[in-house]
Design an enzyme around this catalytic site. Structure first.
Site, PDB file in Angstrom:
ATOM      1  CG  ASP A 106      -2.122  -0.928   1.057  1.00 27.18           C
ATOM      2  OD1 ASP A 106      -2.374  -1.384  -0.073  1.00 27.18           O
ATOM      3  OD2 ASP A 106      -2.796  -1.202   2.064  1.00 27.18           O
TER       4      ASP A 106
ATOM      5  CG  ASN B 251      -3.735   6.048   3.537  1.00 28.03           C
ATOM      6  OD1 ASN B 251      -4.716   5.676   2.895  1.00 28.03           O
ATOM      7  ND2 ASN B 251      -2.853   5.202   4.031  1.00 28.03           N
TER       8      ASN B 251
ATOM      9  NE  ARG C   7       8.547  17.100  27.036  1.00 27.71           N
ATOM     10  CZ  ARG C   7       9.524  17.971  27.201  1.00 27.71           C
ATOM     11  NH1 ARG C   7       9.475  19.155  26.587  1.00 27.71           N
ATOM     12  NH2 ARG C   7      10.552  17.691  27.987  1.00 27.71           N
TER      13      ARG C   7
ATOM     14  CG  ASP D  68       0.166  11.840  22.119  1.00 26.38           C
ATOM     15  OD1 ASP D  68       0.325  12.678  23.031  1.00 26.38           O
ATOM     16  OD2 ASP D  68       0.353  10.620  22.272  1.00 26.38           O
TER      17      ASP D  68
ATOM     18  CB  ALA E 279      -4.204   3.974   7.316  1.00 26.09           C
TER      19      ALA E 279
ATOM     20  CG  LEU F 159      -9.176   1.008  12.184  1.00 26.50           C
ATOM     21  CD1 LEU F 159     -10.647   1.277  12.440  1.00 26.50           C
ATOM     22  CD2 LEU F 159      -9.004  -0.138  11.189  1.00 26.50           C
TER      23      LEU F 159
END
Length: 291
Positions: free
Chosen positions: A72, A146, A157, A176, A188, A191
């Site tokens: 992919d 994507n 952090r 994050d 990808a 998910l």
């Protein structure tokens, strides 16, 4: 007469089976008398046998069909460079999951014959266009098939950022980072961050916060024509970065803005006849397997 007469071939540059599968593919195309344009990526695999190779730009201009041999990730790279040309893309799967490249080497001969004879399913996949702005100057732009991901750079952090959709303020988050994903990318990184699976035919974009500090911050699905803007807060002290399909990135400073829109020209992705998206989900995500 079938429309595919000039075939561009793009490969990943290393890995098991790559060279053998590539040679088998070239033999199949030669047996049909088709013109083959070898992408520069094939040189490490074929060496002197490669002969003339072509830049991605030349391949996009001249090919009727592009065949990608790899995983992919290889197709993501090819898709970003071929979408504007309208060249359809077919993937031969030598990667791991293979959501986009769904023809196995074992069935390549039969499936390729069907597709070259015009028997296939075409599934357009839209891309995202992203621009990075610093004050009133655009300092970078890129495409993503994507996702576009804002994340902390090289430290564990949180960063703080504001999100706007169609000019309306949504919220300020400490997290994050954030994944802004197409339906293609919803299986990808989005998910794994707890986002929903979007059927690839949907005209929608999903925004998935990565490990948000406030647990009530949940993924949001918006219209595909939405104008999305993510701003790094002025007092943010930790280094941030934006990544495009995980394959390219840019460092960000406080007050930098990421502006994201759907790209007008979609990627023309080809599948073999009988393609079933839900079968792909069952197989790749191992639904229904007993523990």
């Amino acid at each position: 007469m079938p429309g595919f007469q000039t075939i561009g071939v793009i490969t990943k540059q290393s890995g098991p089976q790559i060279a053998d599968t590539l040679q088998t593919l070239l033999d199949l195309l030669a047996s049909r008398g088709l013109r083959v344009l070898l992408d520069e990526s094939t040189t490490p695999l074929l060496g002197p046998r490669a002969g003339e190779t072509f830049s991605r730009e030349a391949l996009a201009r001249e090919a009727d069909l592009a065949i990608v041999v790899g995983g992919d990730g290889t197709l993501l790279n090819a898709g970003r460079t071929l979408a504007d040309s309208g060249v359809p893309v077919l993937g031969i799967n030598l990667g791991r999951l293979g959501f986009l490249v769904d023809v196995s080497p074992e069935e390549m001969a039969s499936r390729l014959a069907e597709i070259l004879d015009g028997d296939y399913v075409e599934a357009p996949r839209f891309l995202l266009e992203a621009e990075v702005w610093r004050a009133d100057k655009r300092i970078g732009q890129a495409l993503a098939l994507n996702d576009v991901v804002l994340h902390v750079h090289e430290v564990v952090r949180m960063i703080e950022f504001d999100t706007f959709i169609d000019g309306q303020f949504v919220n300020t988050q400490r997290a994050d980072g954030m994944v802004v994903s197409t339906p293609t990318g919803s299986t990808a990184y989005a998910l794994s961050g707890g986002g929903p699976i979007l059927h690839p035919g949907l005209d929608a974009i999903v925004l998935v916060p990565i490990c948000p500090h406030t647990l009530s911050h949940r993924p949001i699905v918006v219209r595909g024509d939405s104008h999305i803007e993510v701003r790094v807060c002025a007092h943010n002290k930790d280094p941030a970065q934006v990544a495009f399909d995980g394959q390219a990135g840019m460092n960000l400073e406080p007050r930098d803005r990421i502006v994201i829109r759907r790209k007008h020209n979609p990627l023309r992705l080809l599948h073999p006849k009988g393609y079933d998206y839900f079968h792909i989900l069952r197989a790749k995500l191992r639904w229904g397997e007993q523990p």
